[in-house]
Design an enzyme around this catalytic site. Structure first.
Site, PDB file in Angstrom:
ATOM      1  CG  ASP A 104      -5.087   2.041   1.011  1.00  0.00           C
ATOM      2  OD1 ASP A 104      -6.042   1.237   1.023  1.00  0.00           O
ATOM      3  OD2 ASP A 104      -3.935   1.734   1.358  1.00  0.00           O
TER       4      ASP A 104
ATOM      5  N   GLY B 220       1.370  -1.842   4.225  1.00  0.00           N
ATOM      6  CA  GLY B 220       1.926  -0.515   4.029  1.00  0.00           C
ATOM      7  C   GLY B 220       3.185  -0.346   4.844  1.00  0.00           C
TER       8      GLY B 220
ATOM      9  CG  ASP C 262      -5.967  -3.122   3.493  1.00  0.00           C
ATOM     10  OD1 ASP C 262      -4.885  -2.790   3.999  1.00  0.00           O
ATOM     11  OD2 ASP C 262      -6.675  -2.356   2.807  1.00  0.00           O
ATOM     12  N   GLY C 263      -4.525  -4.352   6.592  1.00  0.00           N
ATOM     13  CA  GLY C 263      -4.459  -3.612   7.851  1.00  0.00           C
ATOM     14  C   GLY C 263      -3.636  -4.348   8.888  1.00  0.00           C
ATOM     15  N   GLY C 264      -2.497  -3.781   9.253  1.00  0.00           N
ATOM     16  CA  GLY C 264      -1.659  -4.383  10.288  1.00  0.00           C
ATOM     17  C   GLY C 264      -1.034  -5.702   9.869  1.00  0.00           C
TER      18      GLY C 264
ATOM     19  CG  MET D 197      -8.373   6.880   2.598  1.00  0.00           C
ATOM     20  SD  MET D 197      -7.313   7.053   4.036  1.00  0.00           S
ATOM     21  CE  MET D 197      -6.576   5.413   4.075  1.00  0.00           C
TER      22      MET D 197
ATOM     23  CB  SER E  25      -0.883   0.042   1.243  1.00  0.00           C
ATOM     24  OG  SER E  25      -1.391   1.369   1.385  1.00  0.00           O
TER      25      SER E  25
ATOM     26  CG  PHE F 269      -5.803   6.881  10.151  1.00  0.00           C
ATOM     27  CD1 PHE F 269      -5.347   8.149   9.800  1.00  0.00           C
ATOM     28  CD2 PHE F 269      -7.092   6.745  10.641  1.00  0.00           C
ATOM     29  CE1 PHE F 269      -6.157   9.274   9.955  1.00  0.00           C
ATOM     30  CE2 PHE F 269      -7.914   7.862  10.804  1.00  0.00           C
ATOM     31  CZ  PHE F 269      -7.449   9.125  10.459  1.00  0.00           C
ATOM     32  N   GLY F 270      -2.893   4.125   7.981  1.00  0.00           N
ATOM     33  CA  GLY F 270      -1.902   3.065   8.011  1.00  0.00           C
ATOM     34  C   GLY F 270      -1.346   2.927   9.418  1.00  0.00           C
TER      35      GLY F 270
ATOM     36  CG  MET G 170     -11.277   2.917   2.374  1.00  0.00           C
ATOM     37  SD  MET G 170      -9.694   3.016   3.241  1.00  0.00           S
ATOM     38  CE  MET G 170      -8.590   3.015   1.831  1.00  0.00           C
TER      39      MET G 170
ATOM     40  CG  HIS H  79      -9.281  -0.320  -0.037  1.00  0.00           C
ATOM     41  ND1 HIS H  79      -8.620  -0.440   1.171  1.00  0.00           N
ATOM     42  CD2 HIS H  79     -10.599  -0.331   0.266  1.00  0.00           C
ATOM     43  CE1 HIS H  79      -9.497  -0.505   2.154  1.00  0.00           C
ATOM     44  NE2 HIS H  79     -10.706  -0.433   1.638  1.00  0.00           N
TER      45      HIS H  79
ATOM     46  CG  MET I 271     -11.372  -3.120   5.529  1.00  0.00           C
ATOM     47  SD  MET I 271      -9.867  -2.714   4.615  1.00  0.00           S
ATOM     48  CE  MET I 271      -8.932  -1.805   5.852  1.00  0.00           C
TER      49      MET I 271
ATOM     50  CG  HIS J 189      -3.865  -1.946  -1.380  1.00  0.00           C
ATOM     51  ND1 HIS J 189      -4.954  -2.744  -1.660  1.00  0.00           N
ATOM     52  CD2 HIS J 189      -4.242  -1.143  -0.359  1.00  0.00           C
ATOM     53  CE1 HIS J 189      -5.956  -2.436  -0.840  1.00  0.00           C
ATOM     54  NE2 HIS J 189      -5.544  -1.462  -0.032  1.00  0.00           N
TER      55      HIS J 189
HETATM   56  C1  DX5 Z   1      -6.211   1.408   5.771  1.00  0.00           C
HETATM   57  C2  DX5 Z   1      -5.750   1.014   4.384  1.00  0.00           C
HETATM   58  C3  DX5 Z   1      -4.610   0.089   4.361  1.00  0.00           C
HETATM   59  C4  DX5 Z   1      -3.360   0.640   4.985  1.00  0.00           C
HETATM   60  C5  DX5 Z   1      -2.532  -0.501   5.459  1.00  0.00           C
HETATM   61  O1  DX5 Z   1      -7.314   2.209   5.654  1.00  0.00           O
HETATM   62  O2  DX5 Z   1      -6.815   0.380   3.692  1.00  0.00           O
HETATM   63  O3  DX5 Z   1      -4.352  -0.387   3.034  1.00  0.00           O
HETATM   64  O4  DX5 Z   1      -2.595   1.418   4.112  1.00  0.00           O
HETATM   65  O5  DX5 Z   1      -1.452   0.019   6.156  1.00  0.00           O
HETATM   66  P1  DX5 Z   1      -0.661  -0.842   7.251  1.00  0.00           P
HETATM   67  O6  DX5 Z   1      -0.124  -2.042   6.526  1.00  0.00           O
HETATM   68  O7  DX5 Z   1       0.369   0.084   7.720  1.00  0.00           O
HETATM   69  O8  DX5 Z   1      -1.668  -1.265   8.292  1.00  0.00           O
HETATM   70 ZN    ZN Z   2      -6.408  -0.628   1.704  1.00  0.00          ZN
END
Ligand code: DX5
Ligand code: ZN
Length: 224
Positions: free
Chosen positions: A36, A196, A174-176, A38, A9, A144-145, A69, A67, A138, A34
């Site tokens: 993102d 990310g 996706d996420g963490g 927003m 990401s 947020f990353g 959002m 993606h 998710m 990827h």
């Molecule tokens: C969150 C995004 C993710 C994010 C992941 O809203 O959809 O794609 O960038 O970031 P990390 O890997 O740092 O959790």
């Molecule tokens: Zn994402």
């Protein structure tokens, strides 16, 4: 079995050098980029839109995994298709007409994805499963990353894997996602991994290559 895909990401990349960062993760072994998007409305943050994505298209040949959002999504689907996105994923929570959104993405000739926030049950996508090429789970609240992986989504990944059955649908998380959290996701059936912070740490092609390889190894070694 679906192939393992690693999707960096670029939300975690250096925004002042986006083209270079896309080239760097491509060289480092990424399968997808990827993206993102927003809107400051569906999620409490604003990132970038179709013009930025279009500007990045010339920097790599690998698929763009977009993606969204954003709410509403439908008025912007064509712009993201024209920007060069190969897969366009909408949130099940983003509008009242998910079926129509997925139809519209496929009508644009793109792969359709659906994604679920951590609190949204699997039943939200049961009746559209034959309209998608990708399900994105998710594992943080979007926006947020750098957030912590929510362990409660692991059984949800397994339930979606069962819903998918033998359909040719990618199951992405996706996420963490890190080399530490990827194994449980892979065991539950995920084959595509967005990351990310875990990929862009280090800031060099060599660091990205090692970070991507670590997540790929953690996933590959823990397939069901
Ligand atoms: C969150 C995004 C993710 C994010 C992941 O809203 O959809 O794609 O960038 O970031 P990390 O890997 O740092 O959790
Ligand atoms: Zn994402």
């Amino acid at each position: 079995m679906r192939d393992i895909k690693i999707a960096p990401s670029i939300l975690a990349s250096d925004f002042s050098r986006l083209g270079e960062e896309v080239r760097a993760v491509t060289e480092a072994g990424a399968d997808w980029i990827h993206l993102d998007v927003m809107d400051g409305h569906f999620v409490p943050n604003i990132s970038y839109g179709p013009d930025v994505i279009a500007a990045l298209r010339a920097h790599t040949d690998i698929p763009f995994d977009c993606h969204l959002m954003i709410a509403p999504a439908d008025p912007y689907l064509e712009a993201f298709a024209k920007a060069g996105c190969d897969m366009i994923t909408v949130h099940a929570e983003a509008g009242p007409h998910l079926h129509r959104s997925l139809q519209a993405i496929r009508a644009l000739g793109k792969k359709a994805g659906v994604t679920l926030n951590p609190a949204t049950p699997v039943s939200a996508i049961e009746h559209v499963i034959d309209m998608v090429d990708l399900v994105l789970v998710m594992s943080v609240n979007p926006g947020f990353g750098g957030q912590k992986f929510i362990d409660a989504v692991v059984p949800k990944i397994a339930a979606i894997d069962a819903l998918i059955g033998d359909r040719p649908i990618d199951l992405e998380v996706d996420g963490g996602v890190t080399a530490q959290t990827a194994p449980a996701c892979a065991r539950a059936g995920a084959n595509a991994f967005v990351a990310g912070s875990a990929i862009f740490k280090g800031g060099t092609v060599d660091a990205y290559r090692a970070n991507i390889a670590a997540i790929r190894a953690a996933a590959t070694g823990n397939r069901p």
